[in-house]
Design a protein around this motif. Sequence first.
Motif, PDB file in Angstrom:
ATOM      1  N   ALA A   6      -9.513  -4.389   3.236  1.00 32.49           N
ATOM      2  CA  ALA A   6      -8.211  -3.832   3.527  1.00 32.49           C
ATOM      3  C   ALA A   6      -9.123  -4.456   4.826  1.00 32.49           C
ATOM      4  CB  ALA A   6      -7.540  -2.973   2.738  1.00 32.49           C
ATOM      5  N   GLY A   7     -10.217  -4.053   5.065  1.00 34.89           N
ATOM      6  CA  GLY A   7     -11.002  -3.362   7.200  1.00 34.89           C
ATOM      7  C   GLY A   7     -11.599  -2.249   6.098  1.00 34.89           C
ATOM      8  N   ALA A   8     -11.687  -1.049   5.788  1.00 35.98           N
ATOM      9  CA  ALA A   8     -12.352   0.348   5.608  1.00 35.98           C
ATOM     10  C   ALA A   8     -13.779  -0.048   6.381  1.00 35.98           C
ATOM     11  CB  ALA A   8     -12.183   0.948   4.120  1.00 35.98           C
ATOM     12  N   ASP A   9     -14.653   0.536   7.172  1.00 40.63           N
ATOM     13  CA  ASP A   9     -15.762   0.355   7.326  1.00 40.63           C
ATOM     14  C   ASP A   9     -16.611   1.288   6.135  1.00 40.63           C
ATOM     15  OD1 ASP A   9     -15.701  -0.830  10.378  1.00 40.63           O
ATOM     16  OD2 ASP A   9     -14.310   0.911   9.939  1.00 40.63           O
ATOM     17  N   ASP A  10     -15.910   2.577   5.921  1.00 34.20           N
ATOM     18  CA  ASP A  10     -16.708   3.322   5.178  1.00 34.20           C
ATOM     19  C   ASP A  10     -15.632   4.237   3.899  1.00 34.20           C
ATOM     20  OD1 ASP A  10     -20.051   3.715   6.082  1.00 34.20           O
ATOM     21  OD2 ASP A  10     -17.707   4.230   7.769  1.00 34.20           O
ATOM     22  N   VAL A  11     -15.860   3.955   2.559  1.00 33.00           N
ATOM     23  CA  VAL A  11     -15.280   4.230   1.712  1.00 33.00           C
ATOM     24  C   VAL A  11     -15.816   5.285   0.633  1.00 33.00           C
ATOM     25  CG1 VAL A  11     -13.669   3.083  -0.444  1.00 33.00           C
ATOM     26  CG2 VAL A  11     -14.220   1.303   1.580  1.00 33.00           C
ATOM     27  N   THR A  35      -2.514   2.618 -10.093  1.00 36.42           N
ATOM     28  CA  THR A  35      -2.090   1.301 -10.020  1.00 36.42           C
ATOM     29  C   THR A  35      -2.629   1.083  -7.974  1.00 36.42           C
ATOM     30  OG1 THR A  35      -0.706   3.022  -8.887  1.00 36.42           O
ATOM     31  CG2 THR A  35      -0.004   1.966 -10.942  1.00 36.42           C
ATOM     32  N   THR A  36      -2.173   0.838  -7.428  1.00 35.51           N
ATOM     33  CA  THR A  36      -2.819  -0.141  -6.475  1.00 35.51           C
ATOM     34  C   THR A  36      -1.734  -1.119  -5.721  1.00 35.51           C
ATOM     35  OG1 THR A  36      -4.059  -2.408  -6.703  1.00 35.51           O
ATOM     36  CG2 THR A  36      -5.950  -0.451  -6.470  1.00 35.51           C
ATOM     37  N   GLY A  37      -1.624  -0.380  -4.182  1.00 39.27           N
ATOM     38  CA  GLY A  37      -0.981  -1.326  -3.655  1.00 39.27           C
ATOM     39  C   GLY A  37       0.612  -0.681  -3.722  1.00 39.27           C
ATOM     40  N   LYS A  38       1.486  -2.348  -3.546  1.00 39.43           N
ATOM     41  CA  LYS A  38       3.149  -1.771  -3.904  1.00 39.43           C
ATOM     42  C   LYS A  38       3.413  -1.953  -5.896  1.00 39.43           C
ATOM     43  CE  LYS A  38       6.875  -1.321  -2.469  1.00 39.43           C
ATOM     44  NZ  LYS A  38       7.839   0.805  -2.446  1.00 39.43           N
ATOM     45  N   LEU A  39       4.175  -1.101  -5.928  1.00 37.62           N
ATOM     46  CA  LEU A  39       4.028  -1.096  -7.215  1.00 37.62           C
ATOM     47  C   LEU A  39       6.365  -1.781  -7.030  1.00 37.62           C
ATOM     48  CD1 LEU A  39       3.331   2.393  -8.669  1.00 37.62           C
ATOM     49  CD2 LEU A  39       2.569  -0.720  -8.755  1.00 37.62           C
ATOM     50  N   GLY A  61       0.030   2.262  -2.157  1.00 41.18           N
ATOM     51  CA  GLY A  61       0.665   1.313  -0.929  1.00 41.18           C
ATOM     52  C   GLY A  61       0.634   1.647   0.196  1.00 41.18           C
ATOM     53  N   VAL A  62       0.979   2.510   0.577  1.00 40.10           N
ATOM     54  CA  VAL A  62       0.739   3.079   2.138  1.00 40.10           C
ATOM     55  C   VAL A  62      -0.457   3.194   2.093  1.00 40.10           C
ATOM     56  CG1 VAL A  62       0.676   4.982   4.043  1.00 40.10           C
ATOM     57  CG2 VAL A  62       2.480   4.950   2.297  1.00 40.10           C
ATOM     58  N   GLY A  63      -1.933   2.729   1.833  1.00 42.08           N
ATOM     59  CA  GLY A  63      -2.944   3.468   2.339  1.00 42.08           C
ATOM     60  C   GLY A  63      -3.620   2.194   2.420  1.00 42.08           C
ATOM     61  N   LEU A  64      -3.034   1.257   1.808  1.00 45.23           N
ATOM     62  CA  LEU A  64      -4.409  -0.200   2.232  1.00 45.23           C
ATOM     63  C   LEU A  64      -3.821  -1.105   3.159  1.00 45.23           C
ATOM     64  CD1 LEU A  64      -3.901  -2.158  -1.235  1.00 45.23           C
ATOM     65  CD2 LEU A  64      -6.131  -1.676   0.366  1.00 45.23           C
TER      66      LEU A  64
END
Length: 323
Positions: free
Chosen positions: A182-187, A315-319, A150-153
């Motif tokens: 979401a725009g991360a350059d490296d994951v 989960t991913t994003g907002k719940l 949630g916060v991360g994205l």
Amino acid sequence: MHAIRIDRIGGPEVLTFVDIAPPTAPPGGVLVRQSAAGINFIDVYLRTGVYPWPLPFVPGREGAGVVEAVGQGVTGIEVGQRVAYTQPTSGGYAELNAVDLRFVVPVPDDIDDRTACALMLQGMTAHYLAIDTFPLKPGAVALIHAAAGGVGLLLVQIAKSRGARVIATVGTDEKAVLARAAGADDVVVYAEHDFAEVTRELVGAHGVDVAYDSVGKDTWERSLAVLKPRGMLVIFGGASGPVPPINVSALAAGGSLYLTRPTLGDFTRTRDEVLGRARDLFAMVREGKLEARIGAAYPLASAAEAQRDLEARATTGKLLLVP
Ligand code: NDP
């Protein structure tokens, strides 16, 4: 009204669907009929007793909906108006919640309720982290853990909009796709690779300017190790467990490092500060710089399932809960 109540500390099974008397509009506040209630990791800490809270209580610190009633002394907010909020008390997992005016944010017509809800607790957190705790500037290198959460994205997107280079960590390949989008350059899939090693390969001996670490126990030590001299470790959560006491000499050994443990409450100290952060976030959505990804919306009665999924890193994003 329908609500979720916690009568004792424990696993997700203590989240009980109940029918209780609704609250009334408090003096200096409003009663919100909620179309969405936010789920946040802090709800897990409260349910499990990591953060003690008087029992019984209705969990939940975030929501969006329509003002049902206005309390004594409240001006500038009317019955029927669309609002969202995050507040440092309980009551969110319910059809109606009483909210202090200090935390009430009017929602513009072009922002839907679910987006508004997602931007309150997690959005304002991402906002203060990137803008105030460590003000990101173009070219700064930021390490962001749990980047598909949630916060991360939201934090990845805000960091990118400020011109930072983002190295993101995530638990699975599917989450890596989201962090990249979401725009991360490296994951880095940190379940499979040592993120500190990969980070050093990516940025060389320089290290990163800032590590935003909400995972805590499993990551803090290596987050500290990949900072450049005078870099900052921002520990803002402990999804894997709490960070143990840290020897300040480690900050000297790492190169005059900074360490901070911020909380949202200290970055939303006044109504003006709350409204200012909300205004910025709404504007970013409007300009196409920020998307609040709703990972899942559960019926209110399924709060236990939702928290089980959150704790299981599924989960991913907002719940959201839909009352
Ligand atoms: P998330 O949606 O980010 O969910 C937590 C994520 O943490 C998981 O999806 C998982 O992602 C990662 N994780 C790593 N290890 C574990 C573990 N052992 N158990 C569970 N999850 C783990 O939650 P939120 O966005 O609600 O919150 C993220 C963090 O930010 C939390 O630590 C929360 O307490 C903190 N926070 C702090 C605030 C503050 O002001 N200080 C305010 C708001 C949130 P992956 O699989 O990719 O590792």
